[in-house]
Design a protein around this motif. Sequence first.
Motif, PDB file in Angstrom:
ATOM      1  N   ASP A   1       2.023  13.403   2.752  1.00 11.76           N
ATOM      2  CA  ASP A   1       0.610  13.040   2.616  1.00 11.76           C
ATOM      3  C   ASP A   1       0.352  11.613   3.088  1.00 11.76           C
ATOM      4  O   ASP A   1      -0.700  11.325   3.665  1.00 11.76           O
ATOM      5  CB  ASP A   1       0.148  13.217   1.173  1.00 11.76           C
ATOM      6  CG  ASP A   1       0.139  14.679   0.739  1.00 11.76           C
ATOM      7  OD1 ASP A   1       0.001  15.564   1.609  1.00 11.76           O
ATOM      8  OD2 ASP A   1       0.278  14.934  -0.470  1.00 11.76           O
ATOM      9  N   ILE A   2       1.297  10.722   2.852  1.00 10.11           N
ATOM     10  CA  ILE A   2       1.166   9.343   3.334  1.00 10.11           C
ATOM     11  C   ILE A   2       1.185   9.329   4.856  1.00 10.11           C
ATOM     12  O   ILE A   2       0.366   8.671   5.498  1.00 10.11           O
ATOM     13  CB  ILE A   2       2.285   8.444   2.757  1.00 10.11           C
ATOM     14  CG1 ILE A   2       2.139   8.336   1.233  1.00 10.11           C
ATOM     15  CG2 ILE A   2       2.243   7.050   3.401  1.00 10.11           C
ATOM     16  CD1 ILE A   2       3.295   7.657   0.543  1.00 10.11           C
ATOM     17  N   LEU A   3       2.102  10.078   5.436  1.00 10.86           N
ATOM     18  CA  LEU A   3       2.194  10.146   6.900  1.00 10.86           C
ATOM     19  C   LEU A   3       0.937  10.766   7.500  1.00 10.86           C
ATOM     20  O   LEU A   3       0.503  10.372   8.588  1.00 10.86           O
ATOM     21  CB  LEU A   3       3.440  10.927   7.314  1.00 10.86           C
ATOM     22  CG  LEU A   3       4.774  10.259   6.972  1.00 10.86           C
ATOM     23  CD1 LEU A   3       5.931  11.208   7.267  1.00 10.86           C
ATOM     24  CD2 LEU A   3       4.941   8.945   7.717  1.00 10.86           C
ATOM     25  N   GLU A   4       0.339  11.679   6.786  1.00 12.61           N
ATOM     26  CA  GLU A   4      -0.908  12.282   7.262  1.00 12.61           C
ATOM     27  C   GLU A   4      -2.061  11.284   7.168  1.00 12.61           C
ATOM     28  O   GLU A   4      -2.903  11.195   8.058  1.00 12.61           O
ATOM     29  CB  GLU A   4      -1.228  13.531   6.448  1.00 12.61           C
ATOM     30  CG  GLU A   4      -2.448  14.282   6.956  1.00 12.61           C
ATOM     31  CD  GLU A   4      -2.696  15.572   6.209  1.00 12.61           C
ATOM     32  OE1 GLU A   4      -3.878  15.906   6.030  1.00 12.61           O
ATOM     33  OE2 GLU A   4      -1.715  16.230   5.805  1.00 12.61           O
TER      34      GLU A   4
ATOM     35  N   THR B   1       0.836  -1.204   0.000  1.00 12.42           N
ATOM     36  CA  THR B   1       0.000   0.000   0.000  1.00 12.42           C
ATOM     37  C   THR B   1       0.867   1.248   0.000  1.00 12.42           C
ATOM     38  O   THR B   1       0.655   2.178  -0.787  1.00 12.42           O
ATOM     39  CB  THR B   1      -0.943   0.013   1.218  1.00 12.42           C
ATOM     40  OG1 THR B   1      -1.829  -1.101   1.119  1.00 12.42           O
ATOM     41  CG2 THR B   1      -1.742   1.302   1.297  1.00 12.42           C
ATOM     42  N   VAL B   2       1.857   1.261   0.868  1.00 14.29           N
ATOM     43  CA  VAL B   2       2.744   2.421   0.982  1.00 14.29           C
ATOM     44  C   VAL B   2       3.561   2.595  -0.297  1.00 14.29           C
ATOM     45  O   VAL B   2       3.665   3.699  -0.841  1.00 14.29           O
ATOM     46  CB  VAL B   2       3.655   2.274   2.214  1.00 14.29           C
ATOM     47  CG1 VAL B   2       4.694   3.390   2.262  1.00 14.29           C
ATOM     48  CG2 VAL B   2       2.827   2.267   3.488  1.00 14.29           C
TER      49      VAL B   2
ATOM     50  N   ASP C   1       2.391   6.147  -7.146  1.00 20.68           N
ATOM     51  CA  ASP C   1       1.331   6.983  -7.712  1.00 20.68           C
ATOM     52  C   ASP C   1       1.625   8.472  -7.570  1.00 20.68           C
ATOM     53  O   ASP C   1       0.808   9.309  -7.961  1.00 20.68           O
ATOM     54  CB  ASP C   1      -0.015   6.665  -7.052  1.00 20.68           C
ATOM     55  CG  ASP C   1      -0.580   5.325  -7.490  1.00 20.68           C
ATOM     56  OD1 ASP C   1      -0.137   4.796  -8.540  1.00 20.68           O
ATOM     57  OD2 ASP C   1      -1.462   4.803  -6.779  1.00 20.68           O
ATOM     58  N   GLY C   2       2.770   8.787  -6.968  1.00 21.42           N
ATOM     59  CA  GLY C   2       3.172  10.186  -6.847  1.00 21.42           C
ATOM     60  C   GLY C   2       2.682  10.888  -5.592  1.00 21.42           C
ATOM     61  O   GLY C   2       2.771  12.108  -5.490  1.00 21.42           O
ATOM     62  N   ILE C   3       2.181  10.123  -4.649  1.00 21.86           N
ATOM     63  CA  ILE C   3       1.715  10.730  -3.402  1.00 21.86           C
ATOM     64  C   ILE C   3       2.932  11.082  -2.548  1.00 21.86           C
ATOM     65  O   ILE C   3       3.836  10.256  -2.362  1.00 21.86           O
ATOM     66  CB  ILE C   3       0.751   9.781  -2.659  1.00 21.86           C
ATOM     67  CG1 ILE C   3      -0.465   9.511  -3.550  1.00 21.86           C
ATOM     68  CG2 ILE C   3       0.348  10.348  -1.314  1.00 21.86           C
ATOM     69  CD1 ILE C   3      -1.421   8.469  -3.015  1.00 21.86           C
TER      70      ILE C   3
END
Length: 65
Positions: free
Chosen positions: A41-44, A28-29, A35-37
């Motif tokens: 934003d992932i940590l949020e 997932t990560v 996907d360019g995230i």
Amino acid sequence: MRFPRITVNPDRMGGVPCIRGLRIPVSTVVNMLADGIAIADILEAYPDLEIEDIQESLGYTSARD
């Protein structure tokens, strides 16, 4: 190579590699990054994650390929 932040437990998430026993699959990560995230934003989105979890997820995925 050792990845202490990556856990694989057949009784949790069907044995999918997860981060620190959380129900957050490594894939997932890594897919979010692909996907360019942005890391921030992932940590949020996953407040239980730490930057080291993301780094180790990338290393784990790279070592498996």
